[in-house]
Design a protein around this motif. Structure first.
Motif, short mmCIF file in Angstrom:
data_model
loop_
_atom_site.label_atom_id
_atom_site.label_comp_id
_atom_site.label_asym_id
_atom_site.label_seq_id
_atom_site.Cartn_x
_atom_site.Cartn_y
_atom_site.Cartn_z
N HIS A 174 -22.68 57.02 -0.62
CA HIS A 174 -23.00 55.83 -1.29
C HIS A 174 -23.27 54.55 -0.55
N THR A 277 -29.67 57.88 -13.91
CA THR A 277 -28.01 58.07 -13.95
C THR A 277 -27.37 56.64 -14.40
N SER A 278 -28.04 55.60 -14.52
CA SER A 278 -27.37 54.52 -14.81
C SER A 278 -26.95 54.23 -16.19
N ILE A 324 -20.44 59.44 -19.78
CA ILE A 324 -21.05 60.01 -18.66
C ILE A 324 -22.37 60.46 -19.01
N VAL A 328 -25.69 62.84 -14.92
CA VAL A 328 -24.57 62.81 -14.17
C VAL A 328 -23.76 63.95 -14.18
N TRP A 415 -23.77 50.40 -14.58
CA TRP A 415 -23.36 51.00 -13.37
C TRP A 415 -24.50 52.02 -13.06
N ASN A 417 -24.61 54.09 -10.67
CA ASN A 417 -24.04 55.64 -10.48
C ASN A 417 -24.66 56.27 -9.39
N THR A 419 -24.07 57.86 -6.67
CA THR A 419 -23.50 59.09 -6.31
C THR A 419 -23.74 60.21 -7.58
N GLU A 424 -16.91 59.41 -9.76
CA GLU A 424 -17.39 58.31 -9.24
C GLU A 424 -17.99 57.01 -10.04
N LEU A 425 -18.03 57.64 -11.47
CA LEU A 425 -18.17 56.52 -12.41
C LEU A 425 -17.06 55.97 -13.08
N ASN A 429 -14.63 52.31 -12.29
CA ASN A 429 -14.91 51.36 -13.50
C ASN A 429 -13.82 51.11 -14.32
N THR A 505 -30.72 57.88 -9.39
CA THR A 505 -29.86 56.98 -9.19
C THR A 505 -30.38 55.50 -9.34
#
Length: 516
Positions: A174, A277-278, A324, A328, A415, A417, A419, A424-425, A429, A505
């Protein structure tokens, strides 16, 4: 006669000097000639509508700042966008003697920009500071599982976790887990004067204008071809696009939907798009009593026509009810259409029955194009259902502080994200551990917390997928947030350059960019 000869000599000399300098009247504004061999001494400029918040990976937590710090600092590991595995970066290798022990060998011979050595002590210093409560690091959660960090020798560090931690390599890749120079951190403010091991060194920061970096000629993986890069603040995206067209700017990202056709008509740029991934979502402030009412959240969800919004993105957004996203780890197709369906009449009935339209809603948004577009469309849709909605738009850094402080009723959050891992989302959060820091929606639910903890405390990846899906469905069914869309990573770069590396990402690197 002598004057005429003298003026002629001067004129010839001036012409010779101009020819030798390589200047050309036809060169685009802000452009200089390349020195050949794929390297360029001109300044390669990236334009952003917002300024950085800070330049220390330990203390900052926003995408604008991360675009800069990713070129100055480096992590122990990096995500391979092709294999989706995590490869060593500053690390040389690692091993797991048991499920809670990580022995990491570091690359040798690397130095920070201030000349101090990169070693195990630097790793320990960085991680200890990141997880120290006194630091108040916004992403301290990355190292929450860590129990002890031990320097074995100069190039070996041993990290023991409190429990088996599935996404540990993702956490170490990260942006906020980048390694800082202990020497520099002890004598200066890295938020304003950063020092890392990366391909670029910090030169200057003029707040509200630009950050300038220069090539690290001693970079361990080879000096980058671009010798000077600038991250310039251009508040109006239409202005940034015009600057891209005229050559004053060479690169922009996060292309606004309303400008896509204009950009596609420009012959001097290349556009790149890939599923990202956002996630962008409408968040309720769960610390406020009204937002704790399940029927209130349901009424809002019924009133928002997300399909109508996504249709305005010109292909730059993916519609899904899932928190998600499809790119992701933890996504399951069963969550794709599991949310509250749009039904404005049902929303009106709930609003009228419960008096939800009596008190106005403060809808907070950042002053970024897609955020403002979301706010305006959602305001109109909620108004149609009987709600009263007042929009408050703030500059990016102020918006982040205001959202973190919970000074809103509803807001739009995102986010990236970096990773690409569901744990990790969900953990930073929405887990109650992070209320007041990265959990800007102030959400707290013991059942959800337990599921997220379970997803983090096993290294069985199949089991993690099942648990993450359960947590995801819980959020969807209770309308904890309303996913507006999942992002498409977009960039536009001057055709004279090649080698841009873009990840789903949203992270990108100029390290291998060269001028054709």
């Amino acid at each position: 006669m002598k004057k005429t000869i003298w003026y002629s000599i001067v004129l010839i000399a001036m012409l010779v000097l101009a020819a030798c300098s390589g200047e050309s009247a036809s060169a685009p504004k802000g452009s200089n000639e390349s020195n050949g061999g794929g390297e360029s001494n001109e300044t390669f400029t990236y334009a952003s509508t917002s300024d950085a918040v800070g330049l220390s990976p330990i203390l900052m937590n926003d995408a604008v700042s991360a675009n800069i710090t990713e070129h100055v600092y480096e992590q122990l590991f990096t995500r391979n966008s092709e294999t989706q595995e995590f490869d060593p970066l500053l690390a040389e290798s690692y091993e797991n003697p048991d499920e809670k022990t990580w022995v990491i060998k570091l690359k040798e011979g690397i130095k920070f920009h201030d000349g101090s050595p990169f070693n195990a002590e630097a790793v320990k210093y960085t991680f200890d500071k990141l997880r120290d409560p006194a630091t108040a690091a916004p992403r301290a959660s990355l190292l929450e599982p860590v129990d002890t960090i031990t320097v074995v020798d100069e190039h070996t560090v041993e990290i023991k976790t409190k429990y088996p931690y599935g996404p540990f390599l993702a956490a170490l890749s990260h942006t906020n887990a980048a390694i800082v120079s202990p020497t520099a951190d002890k004598k200066q403010d890295l938020m304003k004067d950063p020092v890392g091991t990366g391909p670029y060194k910090f030169v200057s920061w003029t707040p509200g204008d630009k950050v300038e970096l220069e090539a690290n000629e001693d970079y361990w993986d080879g000096a980058p071809a671009l010798k000077k890069i600038a991250f310039k603040v251009v508040p109006e995206i239409s202005t940034a696009i015009s600057m891209l067209q005229t050559g004053e700017v060479q690169f922009i990202d996060n292309l606004p939907t309303e400008q896509v056709k204009r950009l596609e008509s420009m012959k001097n740029i290349n556009i790149e798009k890939k599923d990202g991934t956002s996630v962008y979502y409408l968040a309720f402030n769960h610390s406020r009593e009204r937002n704790q009412d399940a029927d209130f959240r349901k009424a809002v969800s019924l009133a928002v026509d997300r399909d109508a919004f996504v249709s305005k993105l010109n292909g730059l957004g993916v519609r899904s009810d899932s928190v998600i996203g499809p790119q992701v780890f933890g996504f399951d197709e069963g969550a794709d259409k599991a949310g509250t369906a749009y039904d404005v009449e049902a929303a009106k009935a709930l609003v009228e029955k419960n008096g939800y339209g009596d008190e106005p809603i403060k809808l907070l948004t950042a002053n970024r194009d897609n955020f403002i577009l979301m706010a305006e469309i959602v305001q109109a849709q909620l108004t149609e259902a009987g709600f009263k909605v007042e929009i408050e738009s703030l500059e990016w850094a102020t918006f982040l502080d205001t959202a973190r402080a919970g000074e809103y009723d509803m807001t739009f959050l995102s986010w990236s994200n970096v990773t690409a891992d569901g744990s990790e989302l969900l953990y930073p959060n929405f887990h109650s551990d992070n209320v007041g820091s990265s959990n800007r929606s102030q959400y707290s639910n013991p059942k959800f917390d337990e599921l997220v903890v379970q997803s983090r405390t096993t290294i069985d990846q199949d089991k993690r997928l099942q648990i993450l899906d359960q947590a995801n469905h819980l959020m969807i069914e209770e309308n904890v947030v309303l996913p507006m869309y999942h992002g498409i990573v977009t960039t536009a770069m001057d055709k004279n350059y090649t080698g841009l590396e873009v990840d789903p990402t949203g992270k990108w690197s100029l390290k291998n960019v060269t001028k054709k």
